[in-house]
Design a protein around this motif. Sequence first.
Motif, PDB file in Angstrom:
ATOM      1  N   GLU A 187       4.356 -16.059  -2.019  1.00 30.13           N
ATOM      2  CA  GLU A 187       5.408 -17.443  -2.330  1.00 30.13           C
ATOM      3  C   GLU A 187       6.243 -16.742  -3.321  1.00 30.13           C
ATOM      4  O   GLU A 187       7.503 -17.607  -3.465  1.00 30.13           O
ATOM      5  N   LEU A 188       5.985 -15.924  -4.290  1.00 28.98           N
ATOM      6  CA  LEU A 188       6.880 -15.249  -5.198  1.00 28.98           C
ATOM      7  C   LEU A 188       8.355 -15.043  -4.932  1.00 28.98           C
ATOM      8  O   LEU A 188       9.225 -15.344  -5.566  1.00 28.98           O
ATOM      9  N   TRP A 189       8.264 -14.665  -3.742  1.00 24.46           N
ATOM     10  CA  TRP A 189       9.444 -13.984  -3.108  1.00 24.46           C
ATOM     11  C   TRP A 189      10.362 -15.012  -2.262  1.00 24.46           C
ATOM     12  O   TRP A 189      11.622 -14.723  -1.692  1.00 24.46           O
ATOM     13  N   THR A 190      10.177 -16.250  -2.412  1.00 25.41           N
ATOM     14  CA  THR A 190      11.097 -17.318  -1.650  1.00 25.41           C
ATOM     15  C   THR A 190      12.441 -16.962  -2.020  1.00 25.41           C
ATOM     16  O   THR A 190      13.293 -17.187  -1.064  1.00 25.41           O
ATOM     17  N   PRO A 191      12.921 -17.088  -3.221  1.00 29.27           N
ATOM     18  CA  PRO A 191      14.195 -16.965  -3.464  1.00 29.27           C
ATOM     19  C   PRO A 191      15.081 -15.614  -2.933  1.00 29.27           C
ATOM     20  O   PRO A 191      16.016 -15.720  -2.218  1.00 29.27           O
ATOM     21  N   LEU A 192      14.159 -14.672  -3.121  1.00 35.09           N
ATOM     22  CA  LEU A 192      14.936 -13.398  -2.659  1.00 35.09           C
ATOM     23  C   LEU A 192      14.796 -13.256  -1.095  1.00 35.09           C
ATOM     24  O   LEU A 192      15.941 -12.846  -0.494  1.00 35.09           O
ATOM     25  N   ALA A 193      13.692 -13.903  -0.572  1.00 37.32           N
ATOM     26  CA  ALA A 193      13.844 -13.940   0.988  1.00 37.32           C
ATOM     27  C   ALA A 193      14.950 -14.851   1.605  1.00 37.32           C
ATOM     28  O   ALA A 193      15.573 -14.442   2.489  1.00 37.32           O
TER      29      ALA A 193
ATOM     30  N   VAL B 138       6.530 -19.764 -11.053  1.00 35.92           N
ATOM     31  CA  VAL B 138       5.518 -18.380 -10.903  1.00 35.92           C
ATOM     32  C   VAL B 138       4.339 -18.712 -11.682  1.00 35.92           C
ATOM     33  O   VAL B 138       3.179 -18.182 -11.233  1.00 35.92           O
ATOM     34  N   VAL B 139       4.294 -19.602 -12.738  1.00 32.98           N
ATOM     35  CA  VAL B 139       2.951 -19.793 -13.309  1.00 32.98           C
ATOM     36  C   VAL B 139       2.055 -20.628 -12.184  1.00 32.98           C
ATOM     37  O   VAL B 139       0.937 -20.445 -12.359  1.00 32.98           O
ATOM     38  N   LYS B 140       2.602 -21.533 -11.723  1.00 29.15           N
ATOM     39  CA  LYS B 140       1.799 -22.133 -10.582  1.00 29.15           C
ATOM     40  C   LYS B 140       1.207 -21.433  -9.549  1.00 29.15           C
ATOM     41  O   LYS B 140       0.018 -21.444  -9.237  1.00 29.15           O
ATOM     42  N   ILE B 141       1.823 -20.235  -9.312  1.00 27.95           N
ATOM     43  CA  ILE B 141       1.355 -19.341  -8.333  1.00 27.95           C
ATOM     44  C   ILE B 141       0.130 -18.687  -9.078  1.00 27.95           C
ATOM     45  O   ILE B 141      -0.926 -18.473  -8.429  1.00 27.95           O
ATOM     46  N   PHE B 142       0.433 -18.156 -10.116  1.00 23.96           N
ATOM     47  CA  PHE B 142      -0.523 -17.686 -10.980  1.00 23.96           C
ATOM     48  C   PHE B 142      -1.769 -18.448 -10.987  1.00 23.96           C
ATOM     49  O   PHE B 142      -2.919 -17.923 -10.822  1.00 23.96           O
ATOM     50  N   LEU B 143      -1.739 -19.604 -11.344  1.00 19.13           N
ATOM     51  CA  LEU B 143      -2.956 -20.607 -11.870  1.00 19.13           C
ATOM     52  C   LEU B 143      -3.814 -20.789 -10.454  1.00 19.13           C
ATOM     53  O   LEU B 143      -4.996 -20.893 -10.445  1.00 19.13           O
TER      54      LEU B 143
END
Length: 258
Positions: free
Chosen positions: A27-33, A163-168
């Motif tokens: 999910e981190l990659w959404t903007p790059l994708a 990004v924090v929400k993905i980490f949590l």
Amino acid sequence: MSKPLAVRRRGAGEPLVLLHPLALSGELWTPLAEALSDEFQVFALDLRGHGASAWDGTPFTIEDLADDVARTLDDLDLPSASLLGLSMGGSVAVNFAGRHPGRVRSLVLADTTAWYGEDAVTTWAERAQKAVAVPRAKQVTFQLDRWFSPDFRERHPEEADRVVKIFLRTNSEAHAAASIAMGAMDSRPLLRSVTAPTLVLVGRHDYATPPSMARQLAEGIDGAELEILPDLRHLSLVERPLLAGRVRQHLRRVTETR
């Protein structure tokens, strides 16, 4: 592990596989994708135990994570693809590219390493212990400082919060197991086997995987390009979205010669 990894797909064109950092997900990659999907078919994978990918609770290695990627490419009917990995994802990409050179068309390694040094086993064992002993919300301050520059956190709190929400949401036990895998990793002997055109990127102020580690990668991989990025820390490709243009330029070198 027999179950395939969870995959987010976007776009059409030459295949590009994105591999995420420790304790995050595809999910981190959404903007790059989104930025690259006009020209590439982008596959953002969730590595074992991260995001929506399964994990049976047993220990694993970086080699195991690379094997997971190989099986997932088989499931996607992709004999080869370009790979982009950041941090842990970059370490997995190095291992995969060194063991399966014919399957990698082009390689981007961002803020990553093949080896964390002589004290890696001890250091990462401590990180693993904290991953499970400290509540995830209390780990955020440490992570944010590593990930992003203070200026970015001030100007783009919404992206830092994403990004924090993905980490949590990441499983703490999987976070710990992956930390142990990182500590045990030494892929330096594989660097000479990497044949894909390689771009190595690193934030000048990345103290998680500093420029010295990036330089070792670039020196170990024949023909690799190294770019040290001013002002950035560990999640360079997230902090500076315009780097998508540099990634596109590198990937095009391969597609233009096919």
